[in-house]
Write a protein that holds these residues in place. Sequence first.
Motif: not given
Length: 238
Positions: A173-188
């Motif tokens: 889990n990164s501590n410096k880079t963020k994901s896209e807004f409203d990111n949801k985990l893939p089902k897998a």
Amino acid sequence: MRKAVFGMVIATLVVLNVLVVTVIMKQINDASSAKVEATSAQSDSKKESNKSTADPSANTVKEKKNETQEIEEEIEQQREESNSNDYETDETGTISGVITWQYNEVIGTKPDVGAKIVLLKPNPKEKYNVPLLAGSSTGELVQGNGVYEAKADGYGNYIINDIPVGQYTYIINSNKTKSEFDNKLPKADSDLIQQLLTEEQIKDIVTFLEIFNYKIGKVEIKNGKTTTISHDFGYTHH
């Protein structure tokens, strides 16, 4: 007088003759009944044999069902034995690596200081109920009983020693880079986390993974060996 005696003898002979005939007839009847019963029993046995011959699938299905049940019981027993010995071994290995990210086109690659790495032993007997990704109030890392955690240092390096050999699921889990807004985990990924963690812990870890970039994969820890898992998260989305 002689006539009377002679008559009595004749009468006696007649009675004896009747008795003999009666006994003989009874024996004949008994023998006949026994023969009928034997014939009937033989006929029933033959019918049963013919039925079995005519429909061999019944026995085959039953045998296969018993065979399948025995295999399932053996697999379950092996799994229980495997689980019970997961953490009772002197054979251990190490995992290490470097976690980085891209600051910008000028500065380029930088260490992802504080990035979190978690190893989880799959198929636990009970789902893990421990705060992961340093999500606890104290920020303490978890070590042991199928869960191993580390943080990347100032150079982006991490290392976890004394891990029992075997297959693990890892999460970085990164501590410096963020994901896209409203990111949801893939089902897998969501399904995998739900298989490993209790409901109490899922919410916290999903929050981390939906905000910051992450990577999930499989790794095998080998006895006396150091396995390297490194990752570059690239640029942050915001």
